[in-house]
Design a protein around this motif. Structure first.
Motif, mmCIF file in Angstrom:
data_model
loop_
_atom_site.group_PDB
_atom_site.id
_atom_site.type_symbol
_atom_site.label_atom_id
_atom_site.label_comp_id
_atom_site.label_asym_id
_atom_site.label_seq_id
_atom_site.Cartn_x
_atom_site.Cartn_y
_atom_site.Cartn_z
ATOM 1 N N MET A 194 38.123 -11.132 -20.925
ATOM 2 C CA MET A 194 38.054 -10.657 -19.539
ATOM 3 C C MET A 194 37.384 -9.283 -19.473
ATOM 4 S SD MET A 194 41.759 -11.803 -18.018
ATOM 5 C CE MET A 194 41.414 -11.024 -16.448
ATOM 6 N N GLN A 195 37.697 -8.406 -20.450
ATOM 7 C CA GLN A 195 37.053 -7.092 -20.462
ATOM 8 C C GLN A 195 35.549 -7.222 -20.687
ATOM 9 O OE1 GLN A 195 39.061 -4.795 -23.423
ATOM 10 N NE2 GLN A 195 40.964 -4.609 -22.265
ATOM 11 N N ALA A 196 35.160 -8.095 -21.643
ATOM 12 C CA ALA A 196 33.726 -8.288 -21.887
ATOM 13 C C ALA A 196 33.033 -8.871 -20.658
ATOM 14 C CB ALA A 196 33.528 -9.207 -23.100
ATOM 15 N N GLU A 197 33.698 -9.860 -20.016
ATOM 16 C CA GLU A 197 33.116 -10.465 -18.810
ATOM 17 C C GLU A 197 32.996 -9.444 -17.690
ATOM 18 O OE1 GLU A 197 31.447 -13.449 -16.485
ATOM 19 O OE2 GLU A 197 31.871 -13.355 -18.636
ATOM 20 N N SER A 198 34.019 -8.595 -17.534
ATOM 21 C CA SER A 198 33.967 -7.559 -16.489
ATOM 22 C C SER A 198 32.835 -6.579 -16.758
ATOM 23 C CB SER A 198 35.300 -6.831 -16.427
ATOM 24 O OG SER A 198 36.336 -7.713 -16.114
ATOM 25 N N GLN A 199 32.656 -6.198 -18.049
ATOM 26 C CA GLN A 199 31.576 -5.274 -18.400
ATOM 27 C C GLN A 199 30.217 -5.895 -18.097
ATOM 28 O OE1 GLN A 199 32.059 -2.219 -19.268
ATOM 29 N NE2 GLN A 199 29.912 -1.686 -19.555
ATOM 30 N N LYS A 200 30.064 -7.198 -18.458
ATOM 31 C CA LYS A 200 28.790 -7.870 -18.190
ATOM 32 C C LYS A 200 28.531 -7.972 -16.683
ATOM 33 C CE LYS A 200 28.634 -10.627 -22.428
ATOM 34 N NZ LYS A 200 28.662 -11.992 -22.984
ATOM 35 N N ARG A 201 29.593 -8.315 -15.938
ATOM 36 C CA ARG A 201 29.418 -8.414 -14.477
ATOM 37 C C ARG A 201 29.054 -7.061 -13.887
ATOM 38 N NH1 ARG A 201 34.314 -12.423 -12.379
ATOM 39 N NH2 ARG A 201 33.576 -14.315 -13.431
ATOM 40 N N LEU A 202 29.703 -5.986 -14.398
ATOM 41 C CA LEU A 202 29.396 -4.649 -13.889
ATOM 42 C C LEU A 202 27.951 -4.294 -14.191
ATOM 43 C CD1 LEU A 202 30.331 -1.997 -12.653
ATOM 44 C CD2 LEU A 202 31.104 -1.280 -14.927
ATOM 45 N N GLN A 203 27.495 -4.552 -15.433
ATOM 46 C CA GLN A 203 26.109 -4.256 -15.778
ATOM 47 C C GLN A 203 25.146 -5.096 -14.945
ATOM 48 O OE1 GLN A 203 25.862 -4.926 -19.972
ATOM 49 N NE2 GLN A 203 27.020 -3.074 -20.536
ATOM 50 N N HIS A 204 25.478 -6.386 -14.777
ATOM 51 C CA HIS A 204 24.620 -7.252 -13.956
ATOM 52 C C HIS A 204 24.558 -6.750 -12.524
ATOM 53 C CE1 HIS A 204 23.723 -10.831 -11.481
ATOM 54 N NE2 HIS A 204 22.868 -11.089 -12.462
ATOM 55 N N GLY A 205 25.722 -6.342 -11.985
ATOM 56 C CA GLY A 205 25.742 -5.823 -10.619
ATOM 57 C C GLY A 205 24.928 -4.553 -10.492
ATOM 58 N N GLN A 206 25.036 -3.648 -11.497
ATOM 59 C CA GLN A 206 24.266 -2.413 -11.454
ATOM 60 C C GLN A 206 22.762 -2.698 -11.502
ATOM 61 O OE1 GLN A 206 25.833 -0.245 -14.747
ATOM 62 N NE2 GLN A 206 27.628 0.520 -13.644
ATOM 63 N N VAL A 207 22.361 -3.646 -12.376
ATOM 64 C CA VAL A 207 20.939 -3.994 -12.468
ATOM 65 C C VAL A 207 20.442 -4.598 -11.156
ATOM 66 C CG1 VAL A 207 19.295 -5.515 -13.616
ATOM 67 C CG2 VAL A 207 20.986 -4.272 -14.962
ATOM 68 N N CYS A 208 21.270 -5.498 -10.582
ATOM 69 C CA CYS A 208 20.880 -6.123 -9.302
ATOM 70 C C CYS A 208 20.757 -5.086 -8.198
ATOM 71 C CB CYS A 208 21.886 -7.212 -8.933
ATOM 72 S SG CYS A 208 21.822 -8.652 -10.005
ATOM 73 N N MET A 209 21.725 -4.140 -8.149
ATOM 74 C CA MET A 209 21.681 -3.097 -7.114
ATOM 75 C C MET A 209 20.445 -2.206 -7.295
ATOM 76 S SD MET A 209 25.693 -1.998 -6.849
ATOM 77 C CE MET A 209 25.280 -0.659 -5.745
ATOM 78 N N ALA A 210 20.173 -1.815 -8.559
ATOM 79 C CA ALA A 210 19.011 -0.967 -8.805
ATOM 80 C C ALA A 210 17.718 -1.706 -8.438
ATOM 81 C CB ALA A 210 18.982 -0.548 -10.277
ATOM 82 N N THR A 211 17.658 -2.993 -8.793
ATOM 83 C CA THR A 211 16.466 -3.781 -8.462
ATOM 84 C C THR A 211 16.291 -3.908 -6.948
ATOM 85 O OG1 THR A 211 16.776 -5.048 -10.506
ATOM 86 C CG2 THR A 211 15.336 -5.995 -8.836
ATOM 87 N N GLU A 212 17.414 -4.168 -6.263
ATOM 88 C CA GLU A 212 17.332 -4.293 -4.798
ATOM 89 C C GLU A 212 16.918 -2.976 -4.149
ATOM 90 O OE1 GLU A 212 20.112 -5.871 -1.075
ATOM 91 O OE2 GLU A 212 20.921 -5.709 -3.116
ATOM 92 N N ASN A 213 17.469 -1.855 -4.649
ATOM 93 C CA ASN A 213 17.115 -0.543 -4.085
ATOM 94 C C ASN A 213 15.629 -0.241 -4.287
ATOM 95 O OD1 ASN A 213 19.723 -0.109 -3.277
ATOM 96 N ND2 ASN A 213 20.327 0.898 -5.177
ATOM 97 N N LEU A 214 15.126 -0.489 -5.519
ATOM 98 C CA LEU A 214 13.700 -0.267 -5.772
ATOM 99 C C LEU A 214 12.834 -1.173 -4.900
ATOM 100 C CD1 LEU A 214 13.695 0.109 -9.664
ATOM 101 C CD2 LEU A 214 13.310 1.915 -7.967
ATOM 102 N N SER A 215 13.291 -2.434 -4.742
ATOM 103 C CA SER A 215 12.532 -3.359 -3.904
ATOM 104 C C SER A 215 12.482 -2.873 -2.458
ATOM 105 C CB SER A 215 13.156 -4.748 -3.983
ATOM 106 O OG SER A 215 12.499 -5.640 -3.105
ATOM 107 N N LEU A 216 13.618 -2.370 -1.943
ATOM 108 C CA LEU A 216 13.647 -1.849 -0.564
ATOM 109 C C LEU A 216 12.761 -0.614 -0.429
ATOM 110 C CD1 LEU A 216 17.450 -2.268 0.248
ATOM 111 C CD2 LEU A 216 15.545 -3.617 1.140
ATOM 112 N N ARG A 217 12.800 0.252 -1.455
ATOM 113 C CA ARG A 217 11.937 1.442 -1.396
ATOM 114 C C ARG A 217 10.455 1.044 -1.370
ATOM 115 N NH1 ARG A 217 14.383 6.120 -5.418
ATOM 116 N NH2 ARG A 217 16.390 6.393 -4.355
ATOM 117 N N CYS A 218 10.093 0.121 -2.213
ATOM 118 C CA CYS A 218 8.707 -0.338 -2.249
ATOM 119 C C CYS A 218 8.321 -1.006 -0.928
ATOM 120 C CB CYS A 218 8.508 -1.303 -3.415
ATOM 121 S SG CYS A 218 8.687 -0.537 -5.044
#
Length: 301
Positions: free
Chosen positions: A237-261
């Motif tokens: 569960m800890q590993a899954e939570s870490q992966k989900r957190l990293q995936h969420g951070q990457v998705c948020m960063a990608t979405e933010n960059l996409s909106l800026r562009c």
């Protein structure tokens, strides 16, 4: 990316005009050429100032978006803190359940001690019963002796009365002996049944104790396996939570960059919901922007 076609078109138009002016300026005086060059430099400088104001405005918009993202990040951290508190409460409940199981095992040990005590009490009662039976038999002899003493009393003057009394007493004594014999046989049968019952119950208690021992071993093994599984589950569960957190951070960063562009572009673009599409869009934007900058630098040399 919306500024790329306008800037390119502007630069192309300006180059055409410069080329036309160059053809015309070949037949004018050097002073006129110098003035024309200064006018062209002024136009370029004015265009650069306009772009600088536009870039400052967009930078302010980016700063506001960045503040909004920081606020959302704080809200996400608060949610994580609440989730951590929920996990701590769950652990506390599990600890209380473990404590309850330990108390129940302690109570079982106490009950087993009570069984041993009751068994000892049963043995004491059996010994007391045998002693009481012996006392009863002795008291029967004392009773007979007292009856013989009463026969010697003054109220018995005739031998026939004495014999009759003796016969009566003898009959009574015989009846009592018969009754005692029957009672003794009954007691023996009861004692045999009691011994059989005691032996049966003792064997049952031993069997139950053996079963309890086996069950305790099985329980300890199950608890060990359960603990190991719980540890594996917690780690997963800890590993899954870490992966989900990293995936969420990457998705948020990608979405933010996409909106800026997308905000930086004056063209209309479709909505990109998938991160891979957003990354492709960002890459295309960066390539176009690099091309525009390269063309601009080449034109200003």
């Amino acid at each position: 990316m919306g500024d790329a076609p306008d800037t390119s078109a502007m630069m192309s138009s300006r180059k055409k005009k410069i080329g036309q002016h160059t053809l015309v300026m070949e037949h004018v005086t050097p002073a006129t050429r110098l003035l024309e060059k200064r006018r062209q430099m002024f136009d370029v400088q004015e265009s650069l100032e306009h772009q600088k104001v536009e870039f400052n405005r967009k930078e302010d918009g980016f700063k506001k978006r960045e503040q909004g993202l920081k606020k959302k990040d704080l809200e996400l951290q608060e949610s994580l803190i609440k989730f951590s508190k929920f996990l701590q409460e769950t652990d506390a409940k599990r600890n209380r359940a473990d404590k309850k199981a330990i108390d129940e095992r302690r109570l079982r040990v106490i009950k087993e001690g009570d069984i041993v005590s009751l068994k000892a009490l049963l043995d004491e009662l059996k010994a007391e019963k045998e002693s009481t039976s012996t006392v009863v038999e002795k008291n029967m002899r004392y009773q007979k002796y007292l009856e013989q003493v009463l026969d010697i009393a003054d109220q018995y003057h005739e031998i026939s009365d004495l014999l009759m009394r003796f016969a009566t007493l003898e009959a009574t004594n015989g009846d009592l002996r018969q009754q005692a014999k029957g009672t003794s046989e009954t007691n023996e049968a009861t004692r045999a049944e009691l011994q059989t019952y005691t032996k049966t119950r003792t064997d049952e208690i031993l069997n139950l104790n053996n079963k309890i021992s086996r069950k305790k071993k099985d329980l300890e093994e199950k608890e060990r396996i359960c603990f190991a599984l719980e540890s594996k589950k917690d780690y997963a569960m800890q590993a899954e939570s870490q992966k989900r957190l990293q995936h969420g951070q990457v998705c948020m960063a990608t979405e933010n960059l996409s909106l800026r562009c997308k905000d930086a572009s004056k063209l209309k673009h479709p909505e990109y919901n998938k991160p891979i599409d957003q990354l492709s869009f960002i890459g295309e934007f960066m390539v176009d922007m690099a091309s525009i900058i390269k063309q601009y630098k080449a034109s200003t040399r």
